[in-house]
Motif scaffolding. Structure first.
Motif, PDB file in Angstrom:
ATOM      1  N   GLY A  27       1.560   6.863   8.033  1.00 37.06           N
ATOM      2  CA  GLY A  27       2.058   5.684   7.170  1.00 37.06           C
ATOM      3  C   GLY A  27       3.596   5.402   7.063  1.00 37.06           C
ATOM      4  O   GLY A  27       4.046   4.480   7.294  1.00 37.06           O
ATOM      5  N   ARG A  31       5.781   2.221   8.805  1.00 37.50           N
ATOM      6  CA  ARG A  31       6.782   1.738   7.986  1.00 37.50           C
ATOM      7  C   ARG A  31       8.203   1.617   8.890  1.00 37.50           C
ATOM      8  O   ARG A  31       8.555   0.585   8.752  1.00 37.50           O
ATOM      9  CB  ARG A  31       7.102   2.304   6.572  1.00 37.50           C
ATOM     10  N   LEU A  51      -6.181   6.143   7.805  1.00 36.31           N
ATOM     11  CA  LEU A  51      -6.425   4.947   6.723  1.00 36.31           C
ATOM     12  C   LEU A  51      -6.522   5.518   5.268  1.00 36.31           C
ATOM     13  O   LEU A  51      -6.737   4.902   4.436  1.00 36.31           O
ATOM     14  CB  LEU A  51      -7.397   3.953   6.958  1.00 36.31           C
ATOM     15  N   ASP A  52      -6.161   6.672   5.479  1.00 32.31           N
ATOM     16  CA  ASP A  52      -6.248   7.392   3.760  1.00 32.31           C
ATOM     17  C   ASP A  52      -5.377   6.856   3.027  1.00 32.31           C
ATOM     18  O   ASP A  52      -4.365   6.287   3.519  1.00 32.31           O
ATOM     19  CB  ASP A  52      -5.938   9.007   4.433  1.00 32.31           C
ATOM     20  N   SER A  53      -5.630   7.003   1.596  1.00 35.04           N
ATOM     21  CA  SER A  53      -4.772   6.292   0.714  1.00 35.04           C
ATOM     22  C   SER A  53      -3.412   6.703   0.646  1.00 35.04           C
ATOM     23  O   SER A  53      -2.466   6.074   0.391  1.00 35.04           O
ATOM     24  CB  SER A  53      -5.247   6.800  -0.791  1.00 35.04           C
ATOM     25  N   VAL A  56      -1.502   4.684   3.328  1.00 34.87           N
ATOM     26  CA  VAL A  56      -1.580   3.411   3.181  1.00 34.87           C
ATOM     27  C   VAL A  56      -0.146   3.323   1.971  1.00 34.87           C
ATOM     28  O   VAL A  56       0.555   2.471   2.041  1.00 34.87           O
ATOM     29  CB  VAL A  56      -2.624   2.836   2.376  1.00 34.87           C
ATOM     30  N   ALA A  59       2.956   3.617   3.937  1.00 30.73           N
ATOM     31  CA  ALA A  59       3.403   2.587   4.886  1.00 30.73           C
ATOM     32  C   ALA A  59       3.960   1.296   4.156  1.00 30.73           C
ATOM     33  O   ALA A  59       4.801   0.677   4.636  1.00 30.73           O
ATOM     34  CB  ALA A  59       2.014   2.135   5.657  1.00 30.73           C
ATOM     35  N   GLY A  63       0.998  -2.136   5.722  1.00 28.62           N
ATOM     36  CA  GLY A  63      -0.348  -1.702   5.451  1.00 28.62           C
ATOM     37  C   GLY A  63      -0.927  -2.566   6.670  1.00 28.62           C
ATOM     38  O   GLY A  63      -1.730  -1.953   7.294  1.00 28.62           O
ATOM     39  N   ASP A  64      -0.790  -3.643   6.936  1.00 31.72           N
ATOM     40  CA  ASP A  64      -1.519  -4.589   8.068  1.00 31.72           C
ATOM     41  C   ASP A  64      -1.065  -3.967   9.464  1.00 31.72           C
ATOM     42  O   ASP A  64      -2.041  -3.789  10.561  1.00 31.72           O
ATOM     43  CB  ASP A  64      -1.010  -5.884   8.128  1.00 31.72           C
ATOM     44  N   LEU A  66      -0.745  -0.620   9.985  1.00 37.52           N
ATOM     45  CA  LEU A  66      -1.338   0.642  10.019  1.00 37.52           C
ATOM     46  C   LEU A  66      -2.839   0.323  10.369  1.00 37.52           C
ATOM     47  O   LEU A  66      -3.568   0.830  11.123  1.00 37.52           O
ATOM     48  CB  LEU A  66      -1.037   1.198   8.703  1.00 37.52           C
ATOM     49  N   ARG A  67      -3.462  -0.607   9.710  1.00 36.91           N
ATOM     50  CA  ARG A  67      -4.676  -1.096   9.730  1.00 36.91           C
ATOM     51  C   ARG A  67      -5.166  -1.681  11.125  1.00 36.91           C
ATOM     52  O   ARG A  67      -6.247  -1.807  11.541  1.00 36.91           O
ATOM     53  CB  ARG A  67      -5.265  -2.169   8.497  1.00 36.91           C
TER      54      ARG A  67
END
Length: 255
Positions: A27, A31, A51-53, A56, A59, A63-64, A66-67
């Motif tokens: 994450g 960033r 995609l673990d909390s 996120v 990041a 976030g986008d 990362l996803r």
């Protein structure tokens, strides 16, 4: 004040994380990419849920990015469409070119149509077989303590390659993708074994030397195909010679 639009290099630059272990590092790396304008995140064989909390959370606004990350089983597949791959390492490796300062490689990255920056696992960094797939290696200058967090390394190297984008390269050319080059190297290795140029014991060392030399040439796709055409001709000639020798032996035995 609005931020400037991403530069062409930032839009084409891929950041490849090899087997990352910690969601937070992934994450934070996303960033760092967003900070520098890069957006193509590729993850090879992750050892955690990217995609673990925690990922996120680290990041933040990325976030986008990362996803949208692409996941690959091998580094070779992650680099298949790239025409320049830059590895990162803090160590000198036997049989591999010494790492260079990122600023010395900046021109190569800017001239490439599809460059990639490759970062290794948190504990070990890139191993030799990973670095073999990179045309050049960079080392981030540090103090005596050279260990950087993954996200720090991503931020610093992206900064080096994406700053000063108003500079115009003196020339540009479309170089072969890494998949083209890996296929050529596989073909070259087979030919070396066929003609007895090397063997299984010396083969890896020999191929590293040839990779270093041929990667410096920055071949185009057409040039890699031309080189493979030569290798095919060598194989044909060897097989022709073997067939002729077999015929002559058979005729002599019949007499």
């Amino acid at each position: 004040m609005s931020s400037a639009a991403p530069s062409p290099t930032a839009q084409s630059l891929a950041v490849v994380l090899v087997s990352p272990k910690t969601p937070g590092n992934i994450g934070a790396a996303a960033r760092a990419m967003l900070n520098m304008g890069a957006s193509d995140l590729r993850i090879v064989a992750p050892r955690c849920d990217y995609l673990d909390s925690q990922a996120v959370a680290m990041a933040v606004h990325a976030g986008d990015l990362l996803r949208s990350a692409k996941i690959y089983p091998t580094l070779r597949e992650a680099l298949a469409d790239r025409d320049l791959s830059v590895g990162t390492s803090a160590r000198i490796r036997a049989d591999l070119p010494a790492p260079r300062h990122p600023a010395q490689v900046r021109g190569l990255v800017r001239e490439a149509a599809a460059p990639a920056l490759v970062f290794g696992p948190e504990e070990t960094g890139l191993i030799n077989s990973d670095l073999e797939q990179c045309q050049v290696t960079v080392r981030i200058p540090t103090g005596d303590y050279a260990s950087l967090n993954l996200a720090q390394a991503v931020l610093l190297v992206c900064y080096e390659f994406l700053q000063g984008q108003d500079d115009v390269p003196e020339h540009s050319r479309q170089t072969a993708t890494r998949e083209d080059m890996e296929a050529m190297y596989g073909h070259l290795q087979d030919t070396m074994h066929l003609i007895g140029y090397t063997d299984a014991v010396r083969g890896r060392h020999t191929m590293r030397l040839w990779r270093a030399m041929l990667d410096r040439a920055l071949m185009s796709s057409a040039e890699s195909r031309m080189f493979r055409g030569l290798l095919r001709q060598v194989k044909w000639k060897v097989e022709q010679g073997s067939g002729k020798a077999s015929t002559e032996i058979r005729i002599e035995s019949e007499e």
